[in-house]
Design a protein around this motif. Structure first.
Motif, PDB file in Angstrom:
ATOM      1  N   ALA A 149       0.827  -1.212   0.000  1.00 33.61           N
ATOM      2  CA  ALA A 149       0.000   0.000   0.000  1.00 33.61           C
ATOM      3  C   ALA A 149       0.859   1.259   0.000  1.00 33.61           C
ATOM      4  O   ALA A 149       0.565   2.231  -0.715  1.00 33.61           O
ATOM      5  CB  ALA A 149      -0.935  -0.001   1.208  1.00 33.61           C
ATOM      6  N   VAL A 150       1.934   1.261   0.788  1.00 35.79           N
ATOM      7  CA  VAL A 150       2.831   2.419   0.848  1.00 35.79           C
ATOM      8  C   VAL A 150       3.486   2.649  -0.512  1.00 35.79           C
ATOM      9  O   VAL A 150       3.541   3.781  -1.008  1.00 35.79           O
ATOM     10  CB  VAL A 150       3.901   2.224   1.942  1.00 35.79           C
ATOM     11  CG1 VAL A 150       4.992   3.295   1.817  1.00 35.79           C
ATOM     12  CG2 VAL A 150       3.254   2.291   3.321  1.00 35.79           C
ATOM     13  N   ARG A 151       3.992   1.577  -1.133  1.00 39.03           N
ATOM     14  CA  ARG A 151       4.638   1.713  -2.435  1.00 39.03           C
ATOM     15  C   ARG A 151       3.649   2.192  -3.489  1.00 39.03           C
ATOM     16  O   ARG A 151       3.956   3.075  -4.298  1.00 39.03           O
ATOM     17  CB  ARG A 151       5.245   0.373  -2.874  1.00 39.03           C
ATOM     18  CG  ARG A 151       6.504  -0.017  -2.133  1.00 39.03           C
ATOM     19  CD  ARG A 151       7.353  -0.960  -2.978  1.00 39.03           C
ATOM     20  NE  ARG A 151       6.640  -2.170  -3.347  1.00 39.03           N
ATOM     21  CZ  ARG A 151       6.647  -3.298  -2.638  1.00 39.03           C
ATOM     22  NH1 ARG A 151       7.330  -3.352  -1.498  1.00 39.03           N
ATOM     23  NH2 ARG A 151       5.993  -4.363  -3.061  1.00 39.03           N
ATOM     24  N   ALA A 152       2.456   1.603  -3.476  1.00 34.06           N
ATOM     25  CA  ALA A 152       1.450   1.986  -4.464  1.00 34.06           C
ATOM     26  C   ALA A 152       1.049   3.443  -4.296  1.00 34.06           C
ATOM     27  O   ALA A 152       0.949   4.196  -5.274  1.00 34.06           O
ATOM     28  CB  ALA A 152       0.225   1.080  -4.334  1.00 34.06           C
ATOM     29  N   ARG A 153       0.831   3.864  -3.039  1.00 32.33           N
ATOM     30  CA  ARG A 153       0.429   5.244  -2.790  1.00 32.33           C
ATOM     31  C   ARG A 153       1.515   6.219  -3.233  1.00 32.33           C
ATOM     32  O   ARG A 153       1.223   7.285  -3.783  1.00 32.33           O
ATOM     33  CB  ARG A 153       0.114   5.437  -1.307  1.00 32.33           C
ATOM     34  CG  ARG A 153      -0.615   6.747  -0.996  1.00 32.33           C
ATOM     35  CD  ARG A 153      -0.888   6.895   0.481  1.00 32.33           C
ATOM     36  NE  ARG A 153      -1.642   5.770   1.027  1.00 32.33           N
ATOM     37  CZ  ARG A 153      -1.174   4.929   1.927  1.00 32.33           C
ATOM     38  NH1 ARG A 153       0.064   5.069   2.405  1.00 32.33           N
ATOM     39  NH2 ARG A 153      -1.928   3.942   2.372  1.00 32.33           N
ATOM     40  N   ARG A 154       2.788   5.851  -3.009  1.00 32.51           N
ATOM     41  CA  ARG A 154       3.884   6.727  -3.416  1.00 32.51           C
ATOM     42  C   ARG A 154       3.910   6.897  -4.934  1.00 32.51           C
ATOM     43  O   ARG A 154       4.050   8.016  -5.451  1.00 32.51           O
ATOM     44  CB  ARG A 154       5.217   6.157  -2.928  1.00 32.51           C
ATOM     45  CG  ARG A 154       6.414   7.053  -3.250  1.00 32.51           C
ATOM     46  CD  ARG A 154       7.675   6.606  -2.531  1.00 32.51           C
ATOM     47  NE  ARG A 154       8.058   5.244  -2.916  1.00 32.51           N
ATOM     48  CZ  ARG A 154       8.063   4.206  -2.089  1.00 32.51           C
ATOM     49  NH1 ARG A 154       7.696   4.354  -0.822  1.00 32.51           N
ATOM     50  NH2 ARG A 154       8.439   3.009  -2.506  1.00 32.51           N
ATOM     51  N   HIS A 155       3.767   5.785  -5.669  1.00 35.22           N
ATOM     52  CA  HIS A 155       3.759   5.863  -7.133  1.00 35.22           C
ATOM     53  C   HIS A 155       2.583   6.699  -7.639  1.00 35.22           C
ATOM     54  O   HIS A 155       2.731   7.504  -8.568  1.00 35.22           O
ATOM     55  CB  HIS A 155       3.667   4.455  -7.731  1.00 35.22           C
ATOM     56  CG  HIS A 155       4.925   3.665  -7.638  1.00 35.22           C
ATOM     57  ND1 HIS A 155       6.151   4.133  -8.075  1.00 35.22           N
ATOM     58  CD2 HIS A 155       5.155   2.419  -7.156  1.00 35.22           C
ATOM     59  CE1 HIS A 155       7.073   3.221  -7.866  1.00 35.22           C
ATOM     60  NE2 HIS A 155       6.506   2.170  -7.298  1.00 35.22           N
ATOM     61  N   VAL A 156       1.430   6.492  -7.027  1.00 45.62           N
ATOM     62  CA  VAL A 156       0.238   7.216  -7.468  1.00 45.62           C
ATOM     63  C   VAL A 156       0.347   8.701  -7.137  1.00 45.62           C
ATOM     64  O   VAL A 156       0.012   9.557  -7.969  1.00 45.62           O
ATOM     65  CB  VAL A 156      -1.029   6.604  -6.828  1.00 45.62           C
ATOM     66  CG1 VAL A 156      -2.242   7.486  -7.081  1.00 45.62           C
ATOM     67  CG2 VAL A 156      -1.273   5.196  -7.370  1.00 45.62           C
ATOM     68  N   ASP A 157       0.828   9.015  -5.942  1.00 45.79           N
ATOM     69  CA  ASP A 157       0.947  10.418  -5.538  1.00 45.79           C
ATOM     70  C   ASP A 157       1.897  11.191  -6.446  1.00 45.79           C
ATOM     71  O   ASP A 157       1.726  12.396  -6.659  1.00 45.79           O
ATOM     72  CB  ASP A 157       1.419  10.525  -4.089  1.00 45.79           C
ATOM     73  CG  ASP A 157       0.327  10.173  -3.088  1.00 45.79           C
ATOM     74  OD1 ASP A 157      -0.844  10.133  -3.510  1.00 45.79           O
ATOM     75  OD2 ASP A 157       0.644   9.937  -1.914  1.00 45.79           O
ATOM     76  N   GLU A 158       2.907  10.507  -6.998  1.00 46.14           N
ATOM     77  CA  GLU A 158       3.862  11.180  -7.872  1.00 46.14           C
ATOM     78  C   GLU A 158       3.201  11.699  -9.149  1.00 46.14           C
ATOM     79  O   GLU A 158       3.645  12.686  -9.723  1.00 46.14           O
ATOM     80  CB  GLU A 158       4.998  10.211  -8.241  1.00 46.14           C
ATOM     81  CG  GLU A 158       5.956   9.928  -7.091  1.00 46.14           C
ATOM     82  CD  GLU A 158       6.935   8.808  -7.416  1.00 46.14           C
ATOM     83  OE1 GLU A 158       6.834   8.238  -8.535  1.00 46.14           O
ATOM     84  OE2 GLU A 158       7.784   8.495  -6.568  1.00 46.14           O
ATOM     85  N   GLY A 159       2.172  11.027  -9.596  1.00 49.79           N
ATOM     86  CA  GLY A 159       1.517  11.460 -10.833  1.00 49.79           C
ATOM     87  C   GLY A 159       0.034  11.678 -10.705  1.00 49.79           C
ATOM     88  O   GLY A 159      -0.682  11.744 -11.696  1.00 49.79           O
ATOM     89  N   ARG A 160      -0.456  11.774  -9.448  1.00 48.64           N
ATOM     90  CA  ARG A 160      -1.898  11.866  -9.215  1.00 48.64           C
ATOM     91  C   ARG A 160      -2.501  13.079  -9.930  1.00 48.64           C
ATOM     92  O   ARG A 160      -2.029  14.209  -9.766  1.00 48.64           O
ATOM     93  CB  ARG A 160      -2.193  11.984  -7.723  1.00 48.64           C
ATOM     94  CG  ARG A 160      -3.689  11.958  -7.400  1.00 48.64           C
ATOM     95  CD  ARG A 160      -3.929  12.209  -5.914  1.00 48.64           C
ATOM     96  NE  ARG A 160      -3.464  11.109  -5.084  1.00 48.64           N
ATOM     97  CZ  ARG A 160      -4.188  10.020  -4.828  1.00 48.64           C
ATOM     98  NH1 ARG A 160      -5.394   9.892  -5.343  1.00 48.64           N
ATOM     99  NH2 ARG A 160      -3.704   9.077  -4.052  1.00 48.64           N
TER     100      ARG A 160
END
Length: 316
Positions: A149-160
């Motif tokens: 979840a942490v990794r996914a959220r980080r990737h998504v937040d970078e291009g959200r």
């Protein structure tokens, strides 16, 4: 309540989970059907049908996504999700998360994630499942799911993507956009487009389309202004309609068959991205699909006829 009644009550949720993991209406519907078959043949009734069915549809969707990723890597041109006109699942307490996760921009962004990361992100961030339920669904420990979840959220937040907060304002801007489009009003379009607006089409090699990506207010506004008159000449209509929760439109041929969908990403009072899905394989769930090649050829003939007629008139 019978198993069938339990399942039908939860079907909208199951489809919503599967669609966000897969980005495909047809594959999500197949995943939901497979979930029913497994539920129907389970010898014992689960304590929580919601937890059981959500876990099953998640596992099925992960398996489908793993096989689909190879096809998407070989896809011709940009890949977009199959357009969804209406989300069958509604939850007032999570309306913002549901709306944001449905957009074309968000679903394209989720393609960066591994199948497990994507499933964990969807269950946790979109639907608010607890980590114990998520761990059961994906077959990993709670600690591993937290890391995913942490990794996914980080990737998504970078291009959200950031969308216009006021839905009414987005709808008003979209209405002005389609009015200017129908009128071929270049200046009117320029007022609504961001300076670095992107216009991208998904034809999958199976339908005519412009270049993979057109960038910049001048190029995009001129292309849009030139598009509508020939299409109108051959009976194409533009029907404003939300697409994946964002302002958009359906294009139909003179017989009412679907030609393509168009969706608009709006931020800071300007249209940032215009996405068109014209691949016929991704439109069949919307209704009967038009022959885009035939419509394009007819529109091109109409455009050439107008040019020839105009030149003859000037020569008189």
């Amino acid at each position: 309540m019978s198993r069938t009644e339990e399942f039908e009550e939860l079907r909208p949720l199951l489809f919503a989970i599967a669609y966000r993991i897969l980005g495909s209406v047809s594959e999500a519907e197949d995943a939901v059907q497979e979930t029913w078959l497994r539920y129907e043949t389970t010898p014992t009734r689960p304590v929580s049908p919601k937890a059981f069915l959500s876990a099953v549809v998640t596992r099925v969707s992960i398996d489908v996504l793993r096989s689909a990723r190879v096809r998407r890597e070989q896809y011709v041109g940009p890949w977009f999700p199959e357009p969804l006109l209406t989300d069958p699942y509604q939850d007032p307490e999570r309306s913002a998360e549901l709306a944001d996760s449905l957009s074309m921009a968000a679903l394209v962004l989720l393609e960066r994630l591994s199948p497990l990361e994507r499933a964990v992100f969807v269950l946790r961030e979109v639907f608010g499942f607890g980590f114990a339920e998520i761990a059961s669904a994906v077959g990993r420990s709670e600690a591993a799911c937290r890391q995913l979840a942490v990794r996914a959220r980080r990737h998504v937040d970078e291009g959200r993507p950031r969308f216009e907060a006021d839905r009414k304002e987005r709808e008003r801007l979209a209405e002005r956009f389609f009015d200017a489009f129908r009128e071929g009003d270049v200046d009117g379009l320029r007022e609504l487009l961001a300076a670095d607006v992107h216009m991208v089409g998904d034809g999958g090699g199976k339908a005519p389309q412009w270049a993979n990506e057109i960038v910049g207010v001048h190029k995009v506004s001129r292309l849009l202004a030139a598009m509508f008159a020939p299409l109108m000449e051959v009976g194409v209509t533009v029907e404003p309609h939300p697409v994946n929760g964002q302002p958009g439109a359906l294009f139909r041929d003179r017989e009412g068959r679907i030609l393509n969908t168009l969706s608009l990403d709006i931020t800071d009072g300007r249209i940032q991205t215009i996405r068109s899905v014209i691949n016929p394989d991704k439109l069949a769930h919307v209704g009967p699909v038009a022959d885009a090649w035939a419509v394009t050829r007819e529109a091109q003939r109409a455009r050439r006829a107008h040019i020839t007629e105009g030149a003859a008139t000037e020569g008189r």
